[in-house]
Design a protein around this motif. Structure first.
Motif, short mmCIF file in Angstrom:
data_model
loop_
_atom_site.label_atom_id
_atom_site.label_comp_id
_atom_site.label_asym_id
_atom_site.label_seq_id
_atom_site.Cartn_x
_atom_site.Cartn_y
_atom_site.Cartn_z
N SER A 85 0.85 -1.18 0.00
CA SER A 85 0.00 0.00 0.00
C SER A 85 0.89 1.24 0.00
CB SER A 85 -0.94 0.00 1.21
OG SER A 85 -0.21 0.04 2.41
N PRO A 86 0.38 2.37 -0.48
CA PRO A 86 1.20 3.57 -0.56
C PRO A 86 1.34 4.25 0.79
CG PRO A 86 -1.01 4.07 -1.32
CD PRO A 86 -0.97 2.58 -1.04
N THR A 87 2.41 5.00 0.93
CA THR A 87 2.58 5.86 2.09
C THR A 87 3.05 7.22 1.59
OG1 THR A 87 3.67 6.09 4.23
CG2 THR A 87 4.94 4.98 2.51
N GLN A 125 5.65 10.48 0.59
CA GLN A 125 6.91 10.72 -0.11
C GLN A 125 7.20 9.64 -1.16
OE1 GLN A 125 9.59 10.92 3.27
NE2 GLN A 125 9.39 13.15 3.37
N GLN A 126 6.15 9.18 -1.83
CA GLN A 126 6.29 8.17 -2.89
C GLN A 126 6.84 6.85 -2.37
OE1 GLN A 126 5.29 9.02 -6.29
NE2 GLN A 126 4.40 10.61 -5.03
N HIS A 127 6.64 6.59 -1.09
CA HIS A 127 7.07 5.32 -0.51
C HIS A 127 5.92 4.32 -0.51
CE1 HIS A 127 10.77 6.92 1.95
NE2 HIS A 127 10.74 7.37 0.71
N TYR A 128 6.27 3.05 -0.22
CA TYR A 128 5.26 1.99 -0.11
C TYR A 128 5.51 1.18 1.16
CZ TYR A 128 4.50 2.80 -5.13
OH TYR A 128 4.25 3.37 -6.36
N ASP A 157 11.40 2.88 -0.54
CA ASP A 157 11.35 4.21 -1.16
C ASP A 157 10.93 4.10 -2.62
OD1 ASP A 157 13.61 3.31 -2.57
OD2 ASP A 157 15.02 4.40 -1.29
N ALA A 158 11.03 5.20 -3.35
CA ALA A 158 10.58 5.24 -4.74
C ALA A 158 11.41 4.34 -5.64
CB ALA A 158 10.62 6.68 -5.26
N GLN A 190 0.17 5.64 -6.49
CA GLN A 190 0.78 6.84 -5.94
C GLN A 190 0.14 8.09 -6.51
OE1 GLN A 190 2.74 7.46 -3.57
NE2 GLN A 190 3.85 5.59 -3.10
N LYS A 191 -0.31 8.02 -7.76
CA LYS A 191 -0.98 9.16 -8.40
C LYS A 191 -2.21 8.66 -9.13
CE LYS A 191 3.28 11.84 -9.20
NZ LYS A 191 4.13 12.50 -10.23
N GLY A 194 1.61 3.80 -10.26
CA GLY A 194 2.03 3.23 -8.99
C GLY A 194 2.96 2.06 -9.21
#
Length: 327
Positions: A43-45, A47-50, A64-65, A296-297, A305
């Protein structure tokens, strides 16, 4: 203009054929991460992290991304081998996760698949600030799914996808023991269940789906995220050459598809066999088990994503993706 425009409904032999907008899926080459075993939920978090879980790992990972681990949090202290994996006989089988606002706080909800009684029927709420962890039992809820799904004593529940919209929580059952089904529960009922106020939810709705077949094996649902601008679920599925929810088999292909919520109808099987898009990189099918999807977007035209896969060899692969409407 709305992203999803209507449904052309064809009824025959109890099937409802999915129709409507068409989509284009672009998938980037994989990024291998050997630090995360058996990636299964994501799942997303910020700062573009997961956030990521593995089905045989005791940790919640943050990547991270570039899909590199920046943090890991112990979910529960299970014994692990030298590769950091829990033995198959005792693994909790964390297969699905979703962000959830509960008690006015943001949590990651992680759940076991339910494919083995008791052992795989636990779930966890992990607060985004990392300060709180709540364990809960899913046994009674999975019994309700068993009944709603019409399973026989030789079949098992196998929940591999989880997502929420503003009103409901959706549990995706992988059809490698029973059939591919989506169970829907009201968020208000689920909130009471998680709080221990009730031992059963008031209502479970069940929706049957049909997925593509490769070499006589039907794809199985494996993950989902909610696309709010489109009011749709975006799901992942993969074809595994096995006929049960316990054993692994050869991966024959994976898919991504879109389910507008208005197409979910009780008593009809939603036929997704033509609309599911094969996961391909550079024109070649990805022969790995895509397990989950996270955005993410998103806007009314497209989502971007990542996908995560379990290569059944103790490592995980990440694929950036873009899914957009063609018309």
């Amino acid at each position: 203009m709305k992203l999803l425009t209507g449904l052309i409904s064809l009824a025959f032999s109890g099937l409802a054929l999915a129709a409507g907008p068409s989509y284009q899926l672009q998938v980037h080459p994989p990024v291998l991460n050997t630090a995360i075993p058996s990636g299964s939920g994501m799942s997303p978090t910020f700062q573009q992290h997961y956030l990521v879980v593995g089905d045989d790992s005791p940790y919640l990972f943050e990547v991270d991304a570039r899909f590199q681990v920046v943090k890991k949090t112990l979910i529960k202290d299970y014994p692990v081998n030298a590769q950091g994996r829990i033995d198959k006989k005792i693994k909790p089988d964390f297969e699905a996760m979703t962000p959830l606002v509960w008690n006015k706080q943001l949590w990651s909800m992680v759940i076991g698949s339910g494919s083995k009684p008791d052992l795989r029927e636990y779930g966890y709420l992990l607060s985004y600030d990392g300060k709180q962890k709540i364990e809960f039992r899913l046994t009674n809820l999975y019994k309700q799914f068993f009944v709603a799904g019409g399973l026989t004593p030789t079949q098992t529940i196998n929940i591999e996808g989880l997502t929420v919209d503003h009103q409901y929580m959706y549990f995706l059952n992988r059809g490698n023991s029973a059939t591919n089904m989506i169970f829907r529960v009201r968020l208000s009922d689920m909130s009471d269940y998680l709080a221990g106020k009730v031992t059963q939810v008031a209502e479970v709705k069940k929706f049957d789906v049909k997925l593509p077949v490769i070499d006589k094996f039907e794809a199985g649902l494996s993950g989902a995220d909610y696309w709010p601008e489109a009011r749709a679920l975006v799901y992942t599925a993969s074809v595994e050459a096995t006929g049960d929810a316990y054993g692994d088999g050869a991966i024959l292909g994976s898919f991504v598809g879109v389910i507008p919520l208005h197409q979910l109808r009780e008593g009809q099987t939603l036929d997704l066999s033509r609309s599911a898009m094969p996961v391909m990189v550079n024109g070649k099918p990805v022969l790995t088990k895509i397990e989950s999807i996270a955005f993410q977007k998103a806007d009314e035209h497209e989502v971007r994503g990542a996908l995560i896969s379990d290569n059944d060899q103790g490592a995980s692969e990440f694929f950036g993706f873009r899914l957009r409407r063609k018309d």
